[in-house]
Design an enzyme around this catalytic site. Sequence first.
Site, PDB file in Angstrom:
ATOM      1  N   ASP A  71     -29.896  31.638 -41.920  1.00  0.00           N
ATOM      2  CA  ASP A  71     -30.632  32.605 -41.334  1.00  0.00           C
ATOM      3  C   ASP A  71     -30.573  34.246 -41.021  1.00  0.00           C
ATOM      4  O   ASP A  71     -31.216  35.395 -40.312  1.00  0.00           O
ATOM      5  CB  ASP A  71     -30.614  32.052 -39.783  1.00  0.00           C
ATOM      6  CG  ASP A  71     -29.199  31.861 -39.163  1.00  0.00           C
ATOM      7  OD1 ASP A  71     -28.241  32.120 -39.988  1.00  0.00           O
ATOM      8  OD2 ASP A  71     -29.818  31.377 -39.001  1.00  0.00           O
ATOM      9  N   ASP A 481     -18.601  32.357 -33.410  1.00  0.00           N
ATOM     10  CA  ASP A 481     -19.202  31.140 -33.964  1.00  0.00           C
ATOM     11  C   ASP A 481     -17.764  30.059 -34.440  1.00  0.00           C
ATOM     12  O   ASP A 481     -17.998  28.983 -34.160  1.00  0.00           O
ATOM     13  CB  ASP A 481     -20.708  30.358 -35.142  1.00  0.00           C
ATOM     14  CG  ASP A 481     -21.751  30.141 -34.033  1.00  0.00           C
ATOM     15  OD1 ASP A 481     -22.017  30.859 -32.951  1.00  0.00           O
ATOM     16  OD2 ASP A 481     -22.721  29.971 -35.318  1.00  0.00           O
TER      17      ASP A 481
END
Length: 887
Positions: A71, A481
Amino acid sequence: MRRTRILTAVLALAAGLLAGTPPALAAGHTAGAALAADTYTWKNARIDGGGFVPGIVFNHTEKNLAYARTDIGGAYRWQESTKTWTPLLDSVGWNEWGHTGVVSLASDSVNPDKVYAAAGTYTNSWDPTNGAVLRSADRGASWQKTDLPFKLGGNMPGRGMGERLAIDPNKDSVLYLGAPSGKGLWRSTDAGVTWSQVTSFPNPGNYQQDPSDTTGYASDNQGIVWVTFDESTGTSGNATKTIYVGVADKDNAVYRSTDAGTTWTRLAGQPTGYLAHKGVLDAKNGYLYLAYSDKGGPYDGGKGQLWRYATASGTWTNISPVAEADTYYGFSGLTVDRQHPGTVMATAYSSWWPDTQLFRSTDSGATWTKAWDYTSYPNRANRYTIDVSSSPWLTFGANPSPPEQSPKLGWMTESLEIDPFDSDRMMYGTGATLYGTENLTRWDSGGQFTVKPMVQGLEETAVNDLASPPSGAPLLSALGDIGGFRHTDLAKVPSMMFTSPTFTTTTSLDFAETNPNTVVRVGDLDSGPHIAFSTDNGANWFAGTDPSGVSGGGTVAAAADGSRFVWSPAGTGVRYTTGFGSSWQASSGIPSGALVESDRVDPKTFYGFKSGKFYVSSDGGATFTASAASGLPGGDSVRFKALPGTKGDVWLAGGASDGAYGLWHSTDGGAGFTKLSNVEQADTIGFGKAATGASYQTLYTSAKIGGVRGIFRSTDKGATWTRINDYAHQWGWTGAAITGDPRVYGRVYVSTNGRGVVYGDTSDTGGGDGGGGTDPTPTPTGACTVTYRITNQWSDGFQADVRLDNTGSTAWTGWSLGWSFADGQKIGQLWNADHTQSGAAVTAKNVSWNGNVAAGSSVSFGFTGTWSGSNTKPTSFKLGDQSCTVA
């Protein structure tokens, strides 16, 4: 990738990057200023994965040819011989950083050398450029680009649906692209060179994740989400007649054309109330399979169904493996075994707890089995074993209670593909990695199949901060993350991310310069402390105590000796502490949200910056005073650092194209700053080991110098700069952090926003950036051979390498190589040599460190240039006055 990664990446880009993108030329800029350059070897500090893989694409006519899209981290091609992935979009530059987000990918089954990528990261204002379709005729080694009149959303909601880009399997000059934002369906009839809207397509979609979102991120219409051809309705060289298209519209999700895209109708009798994430056709048996969810994904979805459409009769059959009432997830990750088309698989993509689920049917969806099931709750029986020894951090250091297990099968499992040539091989993407198996059919015989990471070479972390201490581990990283890692070996995957606590995102870290065993990091966490300390160089950690009001990590600084810390967290003002953060006091004289750093010599001196003002504390962070320094950047897109070993030596980089932008230096602790006139724009600054004979540490920056955007090095305090990357190694946005290695001259660690931590090593073993060739250059004698090789080429540019061999019997003590271009090519940047060009004629001369070439040895240099029409290689070269053999 967890949901937090999307938000932190967006916030970082919105707050820091877009203020300076696209960069404008600074006042006084001289186009084409001469730049020294060096040849670097670039690698990743291995993490393996670390982000969301929303798409996996196998070519259907060539075995072992597969691609993965990410992404925000580009696209990759599978290398079967090494079982690794090769990055394909590292050439994406600063101005078009959004093209590192790939919303769809298509591999040409008629001509497997061709591959296409639909690129663009955000459909709202965060991305300054429109989307593009990239096309390659060499499997992604080089690309040509067609800009689109709308944006694409590789990191937008719904990015796991697809594929939105598809090639006609019978006539590969025809491609379709489903657009977001209400832009409809688009078609190319010239192999992706030009595109036009299919005006007859009736529905541009209407689904929005959150219509009330004023940023345009969650409120964008997710549009046309997949295109699938029925190859049985065409013949080679003729356009396929029947095409199915998925639309983000819960009441009208699937359309069909039976006349090669001229007219379109809504499929009658189709399910409503759901979005069709995937539409996969089994042409042999005449079934279109559809995976439905009530949300667009990739992390949301509470209900779902699987359906089968009989293409000949128009019959719809609900083949859901569980009753709708029992789902708490949507379905996606849909695939058909091309060797045995009655075998179908799907995923429960949005099931986080206790795990994702994989479903498998060998009778076209009539019956199903699960990858795991309950024996007696909460105990479960698995049809698989999972081995993460190659990426041990995938356990996340967790020890959950049943029915959770560690490691998980995954989450956000929107992509799932069975190898069309091998029923035993299957790959699927998660939010953190790419898993696979090579013994899948054991599922059907009652045995256990083995799941392992199949992700080596695919690096997808977003990097917020980097540190390279003078002792201990060479690299500490702060990541989105997955928190960050302590790298003791850059070529090996660390065993675990930072834990105790485990931040979802680490926003800043620092070590004590004279006591590198003391390390501090801060970050984001849904609940729990936002600061952690280590006394063993980051190997083990313990949590600090948050002051009241903290909502996020912010920035943190460690005193030079580790005796105290200054923290500027999100949600409250700047704080300081002695010891390890058991209690905090408010700092005065400095605004909330200021960036903080420490002096690297004086343990009581700290620095801050906010909105154009520089702040200094000489009492350990208790009080700050605004410096009188003026002319600094007015916004907060700034990074600054103090030089190790010298008190009060501070460098500051940052700014915006509509204001002050560049690199500043202070030698008096921030009382005054001098702007470097030879740096037009700079976004990071870092220090590394000094060059041989140099009295000052090496500087590194991500900057625009001499009209060129790149990664630069200076060994003379910024007086001159050497570009150390090239146009094949740009990695989109590199504006978060940079640091040299204090132990290895020339080594630099570069942050990326989706390609992990990249590090480079120099070919300049002598150290120093040397200014240029010897003048006059001695005339070499003896025979010579030239090898001229074009290593990369795109629509208006190219990169070439030149090797000059001394095939005579006498050493050269300097050299000058001349040639002419036949087609008007112009050199833009040349490294490992000095050059001049007058019209077609080019002369390349040695620089200070590569003039001596022994008999039987060679010297190499490279360059980038522009071309139009043709790019013919030169046919003759002269070394001084004598002709060389052309290899």
